[in-house]
Design an enzyme around this catalytic site. Structure first.
Site, PDB file in Angstrom:
ATOM      1  N   ARG A 107      73.570 -90.833  16.330  1.00  0.00           N
ATOM      2  CA  ARG A 107      75.029 -90.669  16.402  1.00  0.00           C
ATOM      3  C   ARG A 107      75.531 -89.689  15.337  1.00  0.00           C
ATOM      4  O   ARG A 107      76.411 -88.877  15.578  1.00  0.00           O
ATOM      5  CB  ARG A 107      75.719 -92.016  16.159  1.00  0.00           C
TER       6      ARG A 107
ATOM      7  N   ARG B  80      82.436 -99.614  11.225  1.00  0.00           N
ATOM      8  CA  ARG B  80      81.149 -99.011  11.595  1.00  0.00           C
ATOM      9  C   ARG B  80      80.097 -99.275  10.514  1.00  0.00           C
ATOM     10  O   ARG B  80      80.435 -99.598   9.382  1.00  0.00           O
ATOM     11  CB  ARG B  80      81.344 -97.511  11.798  1.00  0.00           C
TER      12      ARG B  80
ATOM     13  N   LEU C 214      95.392 -94.261  22.580  1.00  0.00           N
ATOM     14  CA  LEU C 214      95.762 -93.514  21.374  1.00  0.00           C
ATOM     15  C   LEU C 214      95.067 -94.031  20.127  1.00  0.00           C
ATOM     16  O   LEU C 214      95.035 -93.339  19.103  1.00  0.00           O
ATOM     17  CB  LEU C 214      97.283 -93.516  21.189  1.00  0.00           C
TER      18      LEU C 214
ATOM     19  N   SER D 297      89.797 -93.336  11.291  1.00  0.00           N
ATOM     20  CA  SER D 297      90.903 -94.282  11.450  1.00  0.00           C
ATOM     21  C   SER D 297      90.753 -95.458  10.487  1.00  0.00           C
ATOM     22  O   SER D 297      89.664 -95.700   9.941  1.00  0.00           O
ATOM     23  CB  SER D 297      90.953 -94.792  12.892  1.00  0.00           C
ATOM     24  N   THR D 298      91.840 -96.205  10.328  1.00  0.00           N
ATOM     25  CA  THR D 298      91.778 -97.399   9.475  1.00  0.00           C
ATOM     26  C   THR D 298      90.829 -98.440  10.086  1.00  0.00           C
ATOM     27  O   THR D 298      90.385 -99.352   9.393  1.00  0.00           O
ATOM     28  CB  THR D 298      93.185 -98.032   9.292  1.00  0.00           C
ATOM     29  N   GLU D 299      90.508 -98.286  11.358  1.00  0.00           N
ATOM     30  CA  GLU D 299      89.577 -99.209  12.036  1.00  0.00           C
ATOM     31  C   GLU D 299      88.120 -98.738  11.933  1.00  0.00           C
ATOM     32  O   GLU D 299      87.196 -99.514  12.180  1.00  0.00           O
ATOM     33  CB  GLU D 299      89.946 -99.333  13.524  1.00  0.00           C
TER      34      GLU D 299
ATOM     35  N   ASP E  49      87.214 -87.421  19.793  1.00  0.00           N
ATOM     36  CA  ASP E  49      86.329 -88.541  20.135  1.00  0.00           C
ATOM     37  C   ASP E  49      85.130 -88.077  20.964  1.00  0.00           C
ATOM     38  O   ASP E  49      85.205 -87.068  21.672  1.00  0.00           O
ATOM     39  CB  ASP E  49      87.135 -89.602  20.904  1.00  0.00           C
ATOM     40  N   GLY E  50      84.040 -88.852  20.865  1.00  0.00           N
ATOM     41  CA  GLY E  50      82.871 -88.615  21.711  1.00  0.00           C
ATOM     42  C   GLY E  50      81.665 -88.023  20.993  1.00  0.00           C
ATOM     43  O   GLY E  50      80.688 -87.641  21.638  1.00  0.00           O
ATOM     44  N   ASN E  51      81.709 -87.999  19.675  1.00  0.00           N
ATOM     45  CA  ASN E  51      80.573 -87.445  18.915  1.00  0.00           C
ATOM     46  C   ASN E  51      79.303 -88.279  19.109  1.00  0.00           C
ATOM     47  O   ASN E  51      78.209 -87.738  19.289  1.00  0.00           O
ATOM     48  CB  ASN E  51      80.867 -87.429  17.407  1.00  0.00           C
TER      49      ASN E  51
ATOM     50  N   LEU F 159      99.333 -71.760   9.723  1.00  0.00           N
ATOM     51  CA  LEU F 159      99.085 -73.049  10.387  1.00  0.00           C
ATOM     52  C   LEU F 159      98.957 -74.197   9.390  1.00  0.00           C
ATOM     53  O   LEU F 159      98.185 -74.110   8.428  1.00  0.00           O
ATOM     54  CB  LEU F 159      97.788 -72.946  11.217  1.00  0.00           C
TER      55      LEU F 159
ATOM     56  N   HIS G   5      78.223 -86.194  14.755  1.00  0.00           N
ATOM     57  CA  HIS G   5      79.287 -85.894  13.783  1.00  0.00           C
ATOM     58  C   HIS G   5      79.046 -84.530  13.133  1.00  0.00           C
ATOM     59  O   HIS G   5      79.971 -83.771  12.872  1.00  0.00           O
ATOM     60  CB  HIS G   5      79.366 -86.985  12.705  1.00  0.00           C
TER      61      HIS G   5
HETATM   62  C1  IPE Z   1      89.511 -92.764  17.355  1.00  0.00           C
HETATM   63  O1  IPE Z   1      88.232 -92.855  17.900  1.00  0.00           O
HETATM   64  C2  IPE Z   1      89.439 -92.366  15.918  1.00  0.00           C
HETATM   65  C3  IPE Z   1      88.994 -90.996  15.655  1.00  0.00           C
HETATM   66  C4  IPE Z   1      88.721 -90.087  16.524  1.00  0.00           C
HETATM   67  C5  IPE Z   1      88.907 -90.662  14.258  1.00  0.00           C
HETATM   68  P1  IPE Z   1      87.457 -94.244  17.996  1.00  0.00           P
HETATM   69  O2  IPE Z   1      86.153 -93.941  18.647  1.00  0.00           O
HETATM   70  O3  IPE Z   1      87.411 -94.895  16.672  1.00  0.00           O
HETATM   71  O4  IPE Z   1      88.415 -95.086  18.944  1.00  0.00           O
HETATM   72  P2  IPE Z   1      88.126 -96.355  19.847  1.00  0.00           P
HETATM   73  O5  IPE Z   1      87.364 -97.337  19.015  1.00  0.00           O
HETATM   74  O6  IPE Z   1      87.302 -95.872  21.003  1.00  0.00           O
HETATM   75  O7  IPE Z   1      89.474 -96.820  20.281  1.00  0.00           O
HETATM   76  C1  IPE Z   2      84.708 -89.689  17.019  1.00  0.00           C
HETATM   77  O1  IPE Z   2      83.503 -89.863  17.677  1.00  0.00           O
HETATM   78  C2  IPE Z   2      84.526 -89.575  15.524  1.00  0.00           C
HETATM   79  C3  IPE Z   2      85.085 -90.681  14.770  1.00  0.00           C
HETATM   80  C4  IPE Z   2      85.672 -91.739  15.265  1.00  0.00           C
HETATM   81  C5  IPE Z   2      84.990 -90.597  13.341  1.00  0.00           C
HETATM   82  P1  IPE Z   2      82.840 -91.281  17.854  1.00  0.00           P
HETATM   83  O2  IPE Z   2      81.899 -91.511  16.725  1.00  0.00           O
HETATM   84  O3  IPE Z   2      83.844 -92.329  18.059  1.00  0.00           O
HETATM   85  O4  IPE Z   2      82.001 -91.062  19.187  1.00  0.00           O
HETATM   86  P2  IPE Z   2      81.812 -92.079  20.368  1.00  0.00           P
HETATM   87  O5  IPE Z   2      83.187 -92.449  20.858  1.00  0.00           O
HETATM   88  O6  IPE Z   2      81.084 -93.258  19.818  1.00  0.00           O
HETATM   89  O7  IPE Z   2      81.042 -91.324  21.384  1.00  0.00           O
HETATM   90 MG    MG Z   3      84.783 -93.069  19.721  1.00  0.00          MG
END
Ligand code: IPE
Ligand code: IPE
Ligand code: MG
Length: 240
Positions: A32, A70, A194, A64-66, A19-21, A130, A36
């Site tokens: 954004r 986006r 999580l 994720s399924t969520e 997370d955090g891209n 691995l 990625h």
């Molecule tokens: C979790 O990150 C999913 C992935 C890293 C693929 P999200 O950025 O989607 O999670 P939330 O929305 O902060 O919970």
């Molecule tokens: C995680 O980074 C990648 C995916 C969920 C696919 P984010 O795109 O969620 O980055 P932030 O959380 O918005 O910084």
């Molecule tokens: Mg995120």
């Protein structure tokens, strides 16, 4: 590898919530999606480093399924980057003895991505090092519902009796069949949740959260997470 790491107490399976891209990019005044793109280097490092230090299974949460919530452009960039990554990195992963597996509901994944997935998985099918699980359109709850449906079908067809259903047999219907549960789950990007990752399998995982954004996550961060893991007393409900 950090000298303080005990090679006799390594996690067998590491899960990573990458997370955090988006925030990595925004901090730099970039789109954004360029976050990625930079994340792909961190994925490459994660795979080669875990392979080098003898980790058995590495699960990477890619989509994720969520994440369908986006903007369509961002979803499409993510799907395209996966194809690009697979086509570019398969030869090196193959040479590093990596085995690739995709976990999640691939029925919603674009045809172009499926082609690249099939190619890469097939290229590495005879490897023995691995195991890398890429969690794509993955949700822990979705996985559990999928398992329940398969079990109901088996019971309905008379191939499984209700008495045979227990925690071990249930796990055989999950995408991670045959794999050890994650010993360590790492989440980059500062959030301490999580987000539907390995819901069943994470029951006894050690959880490591760091503010480091995923595109900046390198070997030293893996070492820090492993040192954190090694300092834990895993009691599993006992008294240690
Ligand atoms: C979790 O990150 C999913 C992935 C890293 C693929 P999200 O950025 O989607 O999670 P939330 O929305 O902060 O919970
Ligand atoms: C995680 O980074 C990648 C995916 C969920 C696919 P984010 O795109 O969620 O980055 P932030 O959380 O918005 O910084
Ligand atoms: Mg995120």
């Amino acid at each position: 590898m950090n000298q303080k790491i005990n090679p006799n107490n390594m996690p067998r399976h590491i899960g990573v919530i990458m997370d955090g891209n988006g925030r990595w990019a925004q901090k730099r005044g970039m789109m954004r999606t360029s976050g990625h793109r930079h994340a792909m280097n961190a994925v490459k490092t994660a795979i080669s480093y875990c392979s080098q230090i003898g980790i058995e299974v590495l699960t990477l949460y890619a989509f994720s399924t969520e994440n369908w919530k986006r903007p369509v452009e961002e979803v499409s960039v993510l799907m395209n980057l996966i194809v690009e990554f697979l086509l570019k990195e398969t030869p090196e992963m193959k040479a590093n003895n990596v085995v690739l597996r995709f976990i999640g509901d691939l029925s919603r994944v674009p045809e172009k991505s499926i082609k690249a997935i099939d190619y890469s998985v097939n290229e590495m099918k005879n490897n023995s090092g691995l195991l890398v699980n890429i969690a794509l359109n993955y949700g822990g709850r979705n996985e559990i519902v999928h398992a329940v449906k398969s079990i109901c079908q088996k019971v309905g067809e008379g191939d499984l009796s209700i008495d045979q259903i227990n925690e071990q047999t249930f796990a055989e219907y999950l995408y991670t069949v045959g794999e050890p549960d994650p010993d360590l789950i790492i989440r980059s990007g500062g959030e301490t949740r999580l987000s539907n990752f390995l819901t069943w399998q994470s029951a006894y995982s050690e959880l490591y959260f760091t503010d480091v954004f995923w595109p900046d996550f390198g070997e030293d961060e893996f070492d820090n997470a492993i040192l954190y893991f090694q300092a834990k007393d895993r009691r599993y409900g006992g008294i240690g």
